[in-house]
Write a protein that holds these residues in place. Sequence first.
Motif, PDB file in Angstrom:
ATOM      1  N   ARG A 169       0.791   8.405   0.132  1.00  0.00           N
ATOM      2  CA  ARG A 169       1.917   8.420  -0.807  1.00  0.00           C
ATOM      3  C   ARG A 169       1.648   7.515  -2.018  1.00  0.00           C
ATOM      4  NH1 ARG A 169       6.207   8.389   2.098  1.00  0.00           N
ATOM      5  NH2 ARG A 169       4.999   8.727   3.995  1.00  0.00           N
ATOM      6  N   PHE A 170       0.659   6.647  -1.924  1.00  0.00           N
ATOM      7  CA  PHE A 170       0.322   5.789  -3.060  1.00  0.00           C
ATOM      8  C   PHE A 170      -0.611   6.490  -4.043  1.00  0.00           C
ATOM      9  CE2 PHE A 170       1.529   2.982   0.387  1.00  0.00           C
ATOM     10  CZ  PHE A 170       2.362   2.077  -0.248  1.00  0.00           C
ATOM     11  N   ILE A 171      -1.089   7.694  -3.686  1.00  0.00           N
ATOM     12  CA  ILE A 171      -1.971   8.481  -4.539  1.00  0.00           C
ATOM     13  C   ILE A 171      -1.148   9.604  -5.162  1.00  0.00           C
ATOM     14  CG2 ILE A 171      -4.053   9.923  -4.575  1.00  0.00           C
ATOM     15  CD1 ILE A 171      -4.885   8.455  -1.986  1.00  0.00           C
ATOM     16  N   PRO A 172      -1.321   9.881  -6.457  1.00  0.00           N
ATOM     17  CA  PRO A 172      -0.569  10.986  -7.064  1.00  0.00           C
ATOM     18  C   PRO A 172      -0.770  12.302  -6.310  1.00  0.00           C
ATOM     19  CG  PRO A 172      -1.647   9.662  -8.762  1.00  0.00           C
ATOM     20  CD  PRO A 172      -2.138   9.152  -7.432  1.00  0.00           C
ATOM     21  N   GLY A 173       0.319  12.894  -5.849  1.00  0.00           N
ATOM     22  CA  GLY A 173       0.254  14.131  -5.083  1.00  0.00           C
ATOM     23  C   GLY A 173      -0.109  13.958  -3.624  1.00  0.00           C
ATOM     24  N   GLY A 174      -0.483  12.751  -3.227  1.00  0.00           N
ATOM     25  CA  GLY A 174      -0.936  12.525  -1.857  1.00  0.00           C
ATOM     26  C   GLY A 174       0.161  12.638  -0.824  1.00  0.00           C
ATOM     27  N   ARG A 175       1.369  12.212  -1.189  1.00  0.00           N
ATOM     28  CA  ARG A 175       2.489  12.309  -0.247  1.00  0.00           C
ATOM     29  C   ARG A 175       2.758  13.763   0.109  1.00  0.00           C
ATOM     30  NH1 ARG A 175       8.756  11.605  -2.023  1.00  0.00           N
ATOM     31  NH2 ARG A 175       9.745  11.766   0.026  1.00  0.00           N
ATOM     32  N   THR A 176       2.831  14.613  -0.901  1.00  0.00           N
ATOM     33  CA  THR A 176       3.082  16.036  -0.669  1.00  0.00           C
ATOM     34  C   THR A 176       1.997  16.647   0.201  1.00  0.00           C
ATOM     35  OG1 THR A 176       4.183  16.201  -2.816  1.00  0.00           O
ATOM     36  CG2 THR A 176       3.443  18.253  -1.806  1.00  0.00           C
ATOM     37  N   ALA A 177       0.737  16.340  -0.125  1.00  0.00           N
ATOM     38  CA  ALA A 177      -0.384  16.936   0.597  1.00  0.00           C
ATOM     39  C   ALA A 177      -0.411  16.506   2.050  1.00  0.00           C
ATOM     40  CB  ALA A 177      -1.702  16.566  -0.089  1.00  0.00           C
ATOM     41  N   SER A 178      -0.264  15.210   2.315  1.00  0.00           N
ATOM     42  CA  SER A 178      -0.380  14.713   3.690  1.00  0.00           C
ATOM     43  C   SER A 178       0.779  15.200   4.560  1.00  0.00           C
ATOM     44  CB  SER A 178      -0.447  13.186   3.699  1.00  0.00           C
ATOM     45  OG  SER A 178       0.743  12.614   3.175  1.00  0.00           O
ATOM     46  N   VAL A 179       1.994  15.231   4.003  1.00  0.00           N
ATOM     47  CA  VAL A 179       3.153  15.665   4.787  1.00  0.00           C
ATOM     48  C   VAL A 179       3.089  17.166   5.057  1.00  0.00           C
ATOM     49  CG1 VAL A 179       5.664  15.895   4.777  1.00  0.00           C
ATOM     50  CG2 VAL A 179       4.604  13.777   3.988  1.00  0.00           C
ATOM     51  N   LEU A 226       4.755  -0.807 -17.863  1.00  0.00           N
ATOM     52  CA  LEU A 226       3.749  -1.716 -17.319  1.00  0.00           C
ATOM     53  C   LEU A 226       3.645  -1.569 -15.806  1.00  0.00           C
ATOM     54  CD1 LEU A 226       1.753  -4.047 -17.709  1.00  0.00           C
ATOM     55  CD2 LEU A 226       3.694  -5.639 -17.553  1.00  0.00           C
ATOM     56  N   GLY A 227       4.776  -1.567 -15.124  1.00  0.00           N
ATOM     57  CA  GLY A 227       4.749  -1.401 -13.669  1.00  0.00           C
ATOM     58  C   GLY A 227       4.196  -0.060 -13.252  1.00  0.00           C
ATOM     59  N   THR A 228       4.560   0.995 -13.980  1.00  0.00           N
ATOM     60  CA  THR A 228       4.042   2.330 -13.667  1.00  0.00           C
ATOM     61  C   THR A 228       2.537   2.388 -13.856  1.00  0.00           C
ATOM     62  OG1 THR A 228       6.143   3.316 -14.377  1.00  0.00           O
ATOM     63  CG2 THR A 228       4.239   4.779 -14.224  1.00  0.00           C
ATOM     64  N   LEU A 229       2.036   1.758 -14.920  1.00  0.00           N
ATOM     65  CA  LEU A 229       0.593   1.734 -15.175  1.00  0.00           C
ATOM     66  C   LEU A 229      -0.153   1.045 -14.038  1.00  0.00           C
ATOM     67  CD1 LEU A 229      -1.810   2.264 -17.032  1.00  0.00           C
ATOM     68  CD2 LEU A 229      -1.305   0.075 -18.174  1.00  0.00           C
ATOM     69  N   VAL A 230       0.376  -0.079 -13.580  1.00  0.00           N
ATOM     70  CA  VAL A 230      -0.264  -0.780 -12.455  1.00  0.00           C
ATOM     71  C   VAL A 230      -0.258   0.101 -11.212  1.00  0.00           C
ATOM     72  CG1 VAL A 230      -0.098  -2.766 -10.914  1.00  0.00           C
ATOM     73  CG2 VAL A 230       0.270  -3.067 -13.363  1.00  0.00           C
ATOM     74  N   GLY A 231       0.869   0.766 -10.955  1.00  0.00           N
ATOM     75  CA  GLY A 231       0.946   1.653  -9.794  1.00  0.00           C
ATOM     76  C   GLY A 231      -0.050   2.795  -9.876  1.00  0.00           C
ATOM     77  N   ILE A 232      -0.205   3.381 -11.076  1.00  0.00           N
ATOM     78  CA  ILE A 232      -1.159   4.474 -11.249  1.00  0.00           C
ATOM     79  C   ILE A 232      -2.585   3.982 -11.035  1.00  0.00           C
ATOM     80  CG2 ILE A 232      -2.157   6.035 -12.975  1.00  0.00           C
ATOM     81  CD1 ILE A 232       0.654   6.329 -14.147  1.00  0.00           C
ATOM     82  N   LEU A 233      -2.904   2.809 -11.570  1.00  0.00           N
ATOM     83  CA  LEU A 233      -4.258   2.270 -11.407  1.00  0.00           C
ATOM     84  C   LEU A 233      -4.575   1.999  -9.935  1.00  0.00           C
ATOM     85  CD1 LEU A 233      -4.439  -0.209 -14.437  1.00  0.00           C
ATOM     86  CD2 LEU A 233      -5.599   1.999 -14.179  1.00  0.00           C
ATOM     87  N   VAL A 234      -3.606   1.440  -9.216  1.00  0.00           N
ATOM     88  CA  VAL A 234      -3.815   1.202  -7.778  1.00  0.00           C
ATOM     89  C   VAL A 234      -4.011   2.533  -7.050  1.00  0.00           C
ATOM     90  CG1 VAL A 234      -2.711   0.378  -5.657  1.00  0.00           C
ATOM     91  CG2 VAL A 234      -2.587  -0.990  -7.743  1.00  0.00           C
ATOM     92  N   GLY A 235      -3.226   3.546  -7.407  1.00  0.00           N
ATOM     93  CA  GLY A 235      -3.385   4.856  -6.794  1.00  0.00           C
ATOM     94  C   GLY A 235      -4.736   5.468  -7.083  1.00  0.00           C
ATOM     95  N   MET A 236      -5.237   5.285  -8.307  1.00  0.00           N
ATOM     96  CA  MET A 236      -6.552   5.812  -8.669  1.00  0.00           C
ATOM     97  C   MET A 236      -7.660   5.130  -7.867  1.00  0.00           C
ATOM     98  SD  MET A 236      -6.085   6.168 -12.816  1.00  0.00           S
ATOM     99  CE  MET A 236      -7.829   6.555 -13.060  1.00  0.00           C
ATOM    100  N   VAL A 237      -7.522   3.827  -7.688  1.00  0.00           N
ATOM    101  CA  VAL A 237      -8.523   3.097  -6.892  1.00  0.00           C
ATOM    102  C   VAL A 237      -8.503   3.583  -5.445  1.00  0.00           C
ATOM    103  CG1 VAL A 237      -9.136   0.832  -5.965  1.00  0.00           C
ATOM    104  CG2 VAL A 237      -8.520   1.064  -8.376  1.00  0.00           C
ATOM    105  N   LEU A 238      -7.307   3.737  -4.873  1.00  0.00           N
ATOM    106  CA  LEU A 238      -7.204   4.233  -3.499  1.00  0.00           C
ATOM    107  C   LEU A 238      -7.784   5.639  -3.371  1.00  0.00           C
ATOM    108  CD1 LEU A 238      -3.630   3.055  -2.445  1.00  0.00           C
ATOM    109  CD2 LEU A 238      -5.800   2.240  -1.529  1.00  0.00           C
ATOM    110  N   ALA A 239      -7.501   6.491  -4.360  1.00  0.00           N
ATOM    111  CA  ALA A 239      -8.039   7.855  -4.321  1.00  0.00           C
ATOM    112  C   ALA A 239      -9.555   7.844  -4.375  1.00  0.00           C
ATOM    113  CB  ALA A 239      -7.467   8.671  -5.487  1.00  0.00           C
ATOM    114  N   ALA A 240     -10.131   6.973  -5.211  1.00  0.00           N
ATOM    115  CA  ALA A 240     -11.589   6.884  -5.308  1.00  0.00           C
ATOM    116  C   ALA A 240     -12.201   6.398  -3.997  1.00  0.00           C
ATOM    117  CB  ALA A 240     -11.969   5.951  -6.454  1.00  0.00           C
TER     118      ALA A 240
END
Length: 228
Positions: free
Chosen positions: A112-122, A171-185
Amino acid sequence: MEIPEGPWQWLYYPMTLVLVIADAPVPASPSEVLVIGGGPLLAHGELLLPLVVLTAFAGSFGGDALLFLLFRGGLNAWLNRWRWGRLVDRGVTAALQKAGESSTYAAIVAARFIPGGRTASVAAAGLAEVPLKPFLISSASGSAIWAVWMTGLGLASGLATDLPLWANVALGTLVGILVGMVLAAVIRLRRRSAALRAVPAGAAAVPAGPATVPAGPATVPAPASEPR
């Protein structure tokens, strides 16, 4: 506990709840922006922290349960009877293709921390008919962590800066997106590494054919001579 005054107190909670639920079947829903946006509003005394976290948790958990039951019961085919249902089904399919079809309990918590990941995993868990109770436990755990993390991002941004509300949300959204990108990688690297390790093992598991083909008889016996 004193209830703050102002319009946000009555608009934020129901709007966030609905959008976080909708974010499960429709990943384009701006639910993360709203949850993160609750942080700066908290920093300015416009909202109550327990209610912000509870709203985000309830929306995440409720949306997970709805999407899981939808795909576990095969109701995704029923969706295709309506135009909006086909849009939802296409969105879920796109998320599955992008994030992968992992139905493990760890994926239900972390994806759920990855864009689209919540939908896919569920959706993958529903298609794989994962048992309901372990799924709900995993979803509740992931939803609680996600709600605290997203609210914390916005709150930290609101307390640490004097930026306007929109800038703190960005700013908060940007940090969240960056963390999600790192997790996805990291997840992609782990999958690629696991796939590479599985190739030799799979090759070794295939039984080798005979090393040599048995040769035929060295000489062919001559036919017996016919009597004259």
